[in-house]
Design a protein around this motif. Structure first.
Motif, PDB file in Angstrom:
ATOM      1  N   GLU A  59       0.685  -1.467   0.148  1.00 38.89           N
ATOM      2  CA  GLU A  59       0.003  -0.192   0.045  1.00 38.89           C
ATOM      3  C   GLU A  59       1.051   1.610  -0.132  1.00 38.89           C
ATOM      4  O   GLU A  59       1.964   1.570   1.034  1.00 38.89           O
ATOM      5  CB  GLU A  59      -0.342  -0.282   1.532  1.00 38.89           C
ATOM      6  N   ASN A 117      -4.982   4.771  -2.149  1.00 38.25           N
ATOM      7  CA  ASN A 117      -6.126   5.639  -1.459  1.00 38.25           C
ATOM      8  C   ASN A 117      -6.334   6.313  -2.124  1.00 38.25           C
ATOM      9  O   ASN A 117      -5.985   7.593  -2.306  1.00 38.25           O
ATOM     10  CB  ASN A 117      -5.754   5.869   0.146  1.00 38.25           C
ATOM     11  N   GLU A 149      -8.235   1.835  -3.193  1.00 39.41           N
ATOM     12  CA  GLU A 149      -8.344   1.439  -2.169  1.00 39.41           C
ATOM     13  C   GLU A 149      -9.979   2.644  -1.575  1.00 39.41           C
ATOM     14  O   GLU A 149      -9.159   3.905  -1.641  1.00 39.41           O
ATOM     15  CB  GLU A 149      -7.455   1.779  -1.222  1.00 39.41           C
ATOM     16  N   ASP A 181     -11.514  -0.457   2.214  1.00 41.71           N
ATOM     17  CA  ASP A 181     -10.861   0.009   2.818  1.00 41.71           C
ATOM     18  C   ASP A 181     -11.799   0.152   4.699  1.00 41.71           C
ATOM     19  O   ASP A 181     -12.834   0.680   3.684  1.00 41.71           O
ATOM     20  CB  ASP A 181      -9.990   1.022   2.995  1.00 41.71           C
ATOM     21  N   LYS A 202     -10.528  -4.271   3.100  1.00 39.13           N
ATOM     22  CA  LYS A 202      -9.879  -5.068   4.859  1.00 39.13           C
ATOM     23  C   LYS A 202     -10.711  -4.259   6.001  1.00 39.13           C
ATOM     24  O   LYS A 202     -10.948  -3.326   5.912  1.00 39.13           O
ATOM     25  CB  LYS A 202      -8.920  -3.661   4.329  1.00 39.13           C
TER      26      LYS A 202
HETATM   27 MG    MG Z   1      -5.526   2.064   2.665  1.00 39.17          MG
END
Ligand code: MG
Ligand code: C2E
Ligand code: MG
Ligand code: MG
Length: 274
Positions: A59, A117, A149, A181, A202
């Protein structure tokens, strides 16, 4: 209410407000400069597949070390960037870095998914798909190595915004994947699971931190993992800090983990060593 609490409180409150406001104004001002000089950096945190035991994705997390403000954490930076619209430039910066890095690893024969993200504001830009395709092309990065994400809040809002769903589906056709996420902290609207092309969720770190101590949390996480299995969605646990947590998550059938137990977010060169 004001009278009962007396004047002292009011003064200290407004002082605190003033300090917060001026820090926010400072961040805004300095961020314009930082973006202009590309003064932000990226750290990568590995995600480990529990079946193979291998790092199969990282990530990308933004980092900002400002000469005046010092370290500004993403939790301070991102909300301000979203509010001011600077999130578009941060998003582009992160996307470029991530795709460049993913392409480099692929060319070295060590392909690795890179996850970035994304804020919903970025997807309200009608040119988002075009932008992503251009960046992939610019760095010669295979689309399937890019993962995006999104938060539950994003997903909930996207439910009623056809143009956002359409853009996500277009990118999915290219091979880009989407991850939900911080799962469990938001709105738990399951409709978006059906509407949006999500291939992984996640589990938020707040569920993981006490998982070995609280039976109820364990049951909850087990339920999320089962839910993922029945939806054919990969389930990753965030914020794994101990071996006990990893062992328990393995036992519960979790697919992957991310957290300090494996590694803190590190520069790309450290990922190669790991
Ligand atoms: Mg994230
Ligand atoms: P996130 O996407 O959920 O990222 C995970 C956060 O948890 C990261 O914090 C990471 O450093 C931290 N973390 C990882 N493992 C552990 C662990 O074992 N224990 C604990 N306590 N924490 C762990 P970070 O880097 O401060 O980022 C915070 C949030 O800011 C991110 O949460 C994400 O929502 C946002 N963010 C970061 N970079 C970007 C970006 O480039 N764009 C956007 N839109 N948001 C970003
Ligand atoms: Mg998260
Ligand atoms: Mg988080």
């Amino acid at each position: 209410k004001v009278k009962k609490e007396g004047g002292g409180n009011i003064v200290s409150l407004s002082k605190a407000n003033h300090v917060a406001l001026s820090r926010k104004a400072m961040i805004e001002k300095r961020l314009i400069e930082a973006l202009h000089h590309k003064d932000l950096s990226v750290m990568y945190q590995p995600q480990v597949d529990l079946k193979s035991g291998k790092i199969d994705a990282v990530e990308a997390l933004v980092r900002w070390e400002d000469a005046v403000l010092g370290t500004v954490s993403p939790s301070d930076l991102i909300p301000i960037a979203e509010e001011t619209g600077m999130i578009h430039d941060i998003g582009t910066f992160m996307l470029e870095k991530a795709c460049e890095q993913a392409a480099t690893w692929a060319k070295q024969g060590k392909p690795m998914k890179v996850s970035v993200n994304s804020s919903i504001r970025e997807f309200r830009d009608k040119n988002m798909v075009k932008k992503i395709r251009q960046v992939l092309e610019k760095f010669d990065c295979p689309a399937h190595l890019l993962q995006i994400e999104i938060t539950e809040k994003f997903a909930l809002e996207a439910e009623s915004e056809q143009s956002i769903i359409r853009q996500m589906l277009q990118l999915q056709t290219d091979g880009v994947t989407f991850v939900l996420d911080d799962f469990g902290t938001g709105y738990a609207s399951f409709r978006y699971m059906q509407l949006l092309p999500i291939t992984e969720l996640k589990i938020d770190q707040s569920f993981i931190s006490s998982i070995t101590k609280q039976e109820k949390l364990q049951k909850l996480v087990e339920g999320i993992i089962q839910f993922g299995k029945s939806m054919e969605i990969r389930v990753l646990a965030e914020g794994v800090e101990t071996k006990e947590q990893q062992d328990l998550l393995t036992k519960l059938g979790c697919d992957a983990i991310q957290g300090y137990y494996v590694s803190h977010p590190v520069p790309a060169s450290e990922i190669e060593k790991l």
